[in-house]
Motif scaffolding. Structure first.
Motif, short mmCIF file in Angstrom:
data_model
loop_
_atom_site.label_atom_id
_atom_site.label_comp_id
_atom_site.label_asym_id
_atom_site.label_seq_id
_atom_site.Cartn_x
_atom_site.Cartn_y
_atom_site.Cartn_z
N PRO A 43 16.96 -58.94 10.01
CA PRO A 43 17.41 -58.23 11.21
C PRO A 43 16.28 -57.46 11.86
CG PRO A 43 18.21 -57.15 9.24
CD PRO A 43 17.61 -58.44 8.79
N ALA A 44 16.38 -57.28 13.17
CA ALA A 44 15.32 -56.65 13.95
C ALA A 44 15.19 -55.16 13.71
CB ALA A 44 15.56 -56.91 15.45
N LEU A 45 16.14 -54.58 12.97
CA LEU A 45 16.08 -53.16 12.64
C LEU A 45 16.76 -52.98 11.28
CD1 LEU A 45 16.64 -50.17 15.01
CD2 LEU A 45 17.79 -50.18 12.80
N GLY A 46 16.10 -52.25 10.39
CA GLY A 46 16.64 -52.05 9.06
C GLY A 46 16.91 -50.59 8.76
N PHE A 47 17.19 -50.32 7.49
CA PHE A 47 17.56 -48.97 7.07
C PHE A 47 16.68 -48.53 5.91
CE2 PHE A 47 20.21 -45.93 4.67
CZ PHE A 47 20.48 -45.01 5.67
N GLY A 48 15.94 -47.44 6.10
CA GLY A 48 15.10 -46.88 5.05
C GLY A 48 15.90 -45.96 4.15
N THR A 49 15.62 -45.99 2.85
CA THR A 49 16.39 -45.17 1.91
C THR A 49 15.53 -44.14 1.17
OG1 THR A 49 16.11 -46.66 0.00
CG2 THR A 49 17.94 -47.13 1.53
N TYR A 50 14.27 -43.98 1.57
CA TYR A 50 13.39 -43.01 0.90
C TYR A 50 14.04 -41.63 0.90
CZ TYR A 50 9.15 -40.23 0.01
OH TYR A 50 8.22 -39.36 -0.51
N ARG A 51 14.13 -41.01 -0.28
CA ARG A 51 14.73 -39.69 -0.50
C ARG A 51 16.25 -39.66 -0.32
NH1 ARG A 51 10.17 -35.40 1.90
NH2 ARG A 51 8.61 -35.88 0.31
N LEU A 52 16.87 -40.81 -0.30
CA LEU A 52 18.33 -40.86 -0.36
C LEU A 52 18.70 -41.18 -1.80
CD1 LEU A 52 19.25 -42.78 2.92
CD2 LEU A 52 19.26 -40.31 2.51
N ASN A 53 18.99 -40.14 -2.57
CA ASN A 53 19.19 -40.27 -4.00
C ASN A 53 20.54 -39.69 -4.41
OD1 ASN A 53 16.16 -39.86 -3.42
ND2 ASN A 53 16.13 -40.79 -5.43
N GLY A 54 20.99 -40.08 -5.60
CA GLY A 54 22.20 -39.51 -6.15
C GLY A 54 23.44 -39.83 -5.34
N THR A 55 24.47 -39.00 -5.55
CA THR A 55 25.74 -39.22 -4.87
C THR A 55 25.59 -39.14 -3.36
OG1 THR A 55 26.96 -38.32 -6.76
CG2 THR A 55 28.12 -38.39 -4.65
N ALA A 56 24.81 -38.17 -2.88
CA ALA A 56 24.61 -38.05 -1.43
C ALA A 56 23.93 -39.30 -0.89
CB ALA A 56 23.79 -36.81 -1.11
N GLY A 73 19.31 -47.34 -8.14
CA GLY A 73 20.68 -47.20 -8.62
C GLY A 73 21.63 -46.79 -7.52
N ALA A 74 21.20 -45.86 -6.67
CA ALA A 74 22.04 -45.42 -5.56
C ALA A 74 22.25 -46.56 -4.57
CB ALA A 74 21.40 -44.21 -4.86
N VAL A 75 21.20 -47.30 -4.29
CA VAL A 75 21.33 -48.45 -3.38
C VAL A 75 22.32 -49.46 -3.96
CG1 VAL A 75 20.14 -50.42 -2.35
CG2 VAL A 75 19.04 -48.17 -2.38
N GLY A 76 22.16 -49.77 -5.25
CA GLY A 76 23.04 -50.73 -5.87
C GLY A 76 24.49 -50.27 -5.89
N ALA A 77 24.71 -48.97 -6.15
CA ALA A 77 26.08 -48.45 -6.17
C ALA A 77 26.74 -48.60 -4.81
CB ALA A 77 26.08 -46.99 -6.61
N ALA A 78 25.98 -48.30 -3.73
CA ALA A 78 26.52 -48.44 -2.38
C ALA A 78 26.84 -49.90 -2.07
CB ALA A 78 25.53 -47.88 -1.36
#
Length: 278
Positions: free
Chosen positions: A15-28, A54-59
């Motif tokens: 996709p032409a735009l993605g989503f960064g997850t740096y510092r998105l950890n834990g339940t939040a 782990g957080a990415v996989g859980a989502a």
């Protein structure tokens, strides 16, 4: 919303735009990533060193019906570039996510003084052959690194994720990637800790289009053919970033933003020719 797709030399599409997850950890982090999936993001960018696979996989596991549309990405750290360690790290990434495979796996940095990035690339090729990952690429590789791994293995990466934003527009790298059919992903696409979003050129263009400065910068990325990976935890910011896909900048506006580039434009002076990441 349906996000436009870009295609690599092999036909691999992102996709032409993605989503960064740096510092998105834990339940939040799980909640923020889940919101992103609900809002239509399909490209999720993570890394072994982010400590949030782990957080990415859980989502992702909570959105099983969307799994086939998602591109779950992670990255190999510099300290694990030897062949056996690299393979084990890819396995560990898969185990951390709780998924049966990852869709895209990248070498995080070349670390050229270690002379191991070709060995690491061979390990990613093996991981792909074993079905641990579906496709492979790199981050922060210069043309000399890209040419060497292809020359020594016969395999070209489908992606090179690099620092790219208006203060460091990487026009030469974009042209090289385009010529070789390599997709360009952009990390820190709207800057990090600098004044990019208050730059007068950008705010003036934003005012003209009645959009935010962040949307203006992301629309510029789309216009130049880079895939930005902005991070956003809130519903409002996630939707705002996606809205950049509906913005059409003029050629003059794109040129004006590109002209903001400067020799010292890197955020942390991380030159891949010398920088080491472990």
């Amino acid at each position: 919303m349906a996000i436009p797709q870009l295609s690599s030399f092999s036909g691999y599409r992102l996709p032409a735009l993605g989503f960064g997850t740096y510092r998105l950890n834990g339940t939040a982090g799980v909640e923020a990533i889940g919101r992103a999936i609900d809002n239509g993001y399909t490209l999720l960018d993570s890394a072994f060193n982010y400590d949030n696979e782990g957080a990415v996989g859980a989502a992702v596991r909570a959105h099983r019906s969307a799994r086939e549309q998602l591109v779950v990405t992670s990255k190999l750290p510099g300290r694990h570039q030897r062949f056996a360690a690299a393979l084990e790290t890819v396995e560990e990434s898969v185990y951390r996510t709780g998924l049966d495979h990852l869709d895209l796996y990248l070498i995080h940095w070349p670390n050229p003084s270690q002379h191991l990035y070709v060995e690491a690339w061979a390990a990613l090729i093996e991981a792909r052959s074993r079905g641990l990952v579906h496709e492979i690429g790199v981050c922060n590789f210069l043309p000399e690194h890209l040419e060497r791994i292809e020359a020594e293995t016969g395999v070209r990466p489908v992606v090179n994720q690099i620092e790219l934003h208006p203060y460091f527009p990487q026009t030469d790298a974009l042209a090289y990637h385009r010529e070789h059919g390599i997709l360009t992903q952009a990390w820190s696409p709207i800057g990090r800790g600098n004044d990019l979003l208050s730059n007068r050129t950008i705010t003036a263009i934003a005012d003209q289009h009645r959009i935010s400065a962040a949307q203006t910068v992301l629309a510029w990325h789309v216009a130049v053919g880079a895939i930005p990976l902005p991070k956003a935890a809130t519903q409002q910011r996630q939707l705002e970033n996606l809205g950049a896909l509906d913005v059409v900048l003029s050629a003059a506006e794109v040129a004006a933003i590109t002209a903001l580039g400067r020799p010292d434009g890197r955020i942390n002076n991380q030159d891949p020719a010398a920088y080491e990441e472990f």
